[in-house]
Design a protein around this motif. Structure first.
Motif, mmCIF file in Angstrom:
data_model
loop_
_atom_site.group_PDB
_atom_site.id
_atom_site.type_symbol
_atom_site.label_atom_id
_atom_site.label_comp_id
_atom_site.label_asym_id
_atom_site.label_seq_id
_atom_site.Cartn_x
_atom_site.Cartn_y
_atom_site.Cartn_z
ATOM 1 N N TYR A 182 -12.650 0.308 -3.361
ATOM 2 C CA TYR A 182 -14.002 0.510 -2.830
ATOM 3 C C TYR A 182 -14.538 1.884 -3.210
ATOM 4 N N SER A 183 -13.729 2.920 -3.058
ATOM 5 C CA SER A 183 -14.193 4.274 -3.348
ATOM 6 C C SER A 183 -14.443 4.494 -4.832
ATOM 7 N N ALA A 184 -13.782 3.675 -5.675
ATOM 8 C CA ALA A 184 -14.005 3.768 -7.122
ATOM 9 C C ALA A 184 -15.217 2.952 -7.561
ATOM 10 N N GLY A 185 -15.872 2.296 -6.608
ATOM 11 C CA GLY A 185 -17.034 1.501 -6.936
ATOM 12 C C GLY A 185 -16.696 0.147 -7.516
ATOM 13 N N ARG A 186 -15.447 -0.275 -7.315
ATOM 14 C CA ARG A 186 -15.005 -1.570 -7.842
ATOM 15 C C ARG A 186 -15.129 -2.636 -6.767
ATOM 16 N N ARG A 187 -15.421 -3.852 -7.192
ATOM 17 C CA ARG A 187 -15.495 -4.970 -6.259
ATOM 18 C C ARG A 187 -14.091 -5.308 -5.767
ATOM 19 N N VAL A 188 -13.969 -5.619 -4.488
ATOM 20 C CA VAL A 188 -12.684 -6.069 -3.935
ATOM 21 C C VAL A 188 -12.701 -7.594 -4.009
ATOM 22 N N PRO A 189 -12.003 -8.175 -4.991
ATOM 23 C CA PRO A 189 -12.115 -9.621 -5.212
ATOM 24 C C PRO A 189 -11.516 -10.433 -4.070
ATOM 25 N N SER A 190 -11.907 -11.693 -4.008
ATOM 26 C CA SER A 190 -11.435 -12.557 -2.922
ATOM 27 C C SER A 190 -9.938 -12.786 -2.986
ATOM 28 N N ASP A 191 -9.353 -12.679 -4.199
ATOM 29 C CA ASP A 191 -7.903 -12.874 -4.314
ATOM 30 C C ASP A 191 -7.134 -11.561 -4.240
ATOM 31 N N TRP A 192 -7.828 -10.497 -3.794
ATOM 32 C CA TRP A 192 -7.137 -9.203 -3.654
ATOM 33 C C TRP A 192 -5.905 -9.298 -2.759
ATOM 34 N N PRO A 193 -5.933 -10.000 -1.606
ATOM 35 C CA PRO A 193 -4.724 -10.056 -0.765
ATOM 36 C C PRO A 193 -3.509 -10.608 -1.513
ATOM 37 N N GLU A 194 -3.698 -11.701 -2.247
ATOM 38 C CA GLU A 194 -2.570 -12.279 -2.984
ATOM 39 C C GLU A 194 -2.054 -11.322 -4.055
ATOM 40 N N ARG A 195 -2.966 -10.694 -4.762
ATOM 41 C CA ARG A 195 -2.564 -9.831 -5.872
ATOM 42 C C ARG A 195 -1.816 -8.596 -5.394
ATOM 43 N N VAL A 196 -2.317 -7.962 -4.335
ATOM 44 C CA VAL A 196 -1.671 -6.735 -3.873
ATOM 45 C C VAL A 196 -0.341 -7.044 -3.184
ATOM 46 N N VAL A 197 -0.262 -8.154 -2.459
ATOM 47 C CA VAL A 197 0.999 -8.532 -1.822
ATOM 48 C C VAL A 197 2.055 -8.815 -2.883
#
Length: 206
Positions: free
Chosen positions: A180-195
């Protein structure tokens, strides 16, 4: 025989207590109004008077429940988190982490979510009580929930015994703030990817 005094107290009537009874649902109405006001103008411009008016009550009534604007704002954010339905843990550490991070993403990306955090950090020196309450009511409960999931996973062998759980919690949550602070969109699949990014190298043997 002594004199018999007649009992003149009315029968079947309750003694009226001093003071007005609290209006049913007023606490929740105040918290909902605070959330709406933060979404509309942000924390800094939010006033207790505006919240009271929106909730159909008075400033003294608000202050009788919340000692300060800081206490009101953080209680409102915590209230939003508590009222969000949370499914029971499944025991699958990956699934449970994804579920929790989906809820976190939803809350953080609401109109007042990031602005509230920005206000908290911006006022750290002028209003340290706001940051303390935010940590206590919002950040700590989220970290506790994630820690419980990870500890269960380590206990039943889904996560390696030497995995750094505290670092894992910070990485899971912090990646959203970094995007968010980098101005990037937080995609809907962010939870799966980061986990998956954290969990794969920390998988247990069983």
């Amino acid at each position: 025989m002594g004199e018999v005094r007649e009992n003149t107290k009315p029968m079947g009537k309750e003694i009226r207590l001093r003071g007005r009874p609290r209006r049913a649902g007023l606490d929740e109405a105040i918290l909902d109004a605070a959330l709406a006001e933060m979404a509309r103008v942000g924390y800094v411009r939010m006033t207790v008077g505006a919240v009271a008016a929106a909730a159909g009550t008075t400033k003294p009534s608000v202050y009788s429940r919340f000692a300060s604007k800081e206490a009101l704002a953080t209680a409102a954010v915590a209230h939003m988190r508590r009222r969000t339905p949370r499914p029971e843990p499944t025991g699958d550490v990956r699934a449970d982490l994804i579920t929790e991070l989906r809820l976190f993403r939803e809350g953080a990306l609401r109109p007042f979510g990031m602005s509230m955090l920005g206000s908290v950090l911006a006022e750290e020196h002028q209003t340290p009580e706001l940051l303390r309450l935010f940590r206590e009511r919002v950040i700590a409960p989220r970290r506790t929930t994630l820690r419980r999931i990870l500890e269960r996973g380590r206990t039943d062998g889904q996560i390696a015994l030497d995995a750094d759980l505290e670092l894992g919690i910070s990485m899971l949550v912090g990646s959203l703030y970094a995007l968010y602070s980098a101005g990037r969109r937080v995609p809907s699949d962010w939870p799966e990817r980061v986990v998956d990014a954290w969990l794969e190298p920390n998988r247990g043997a069983g």
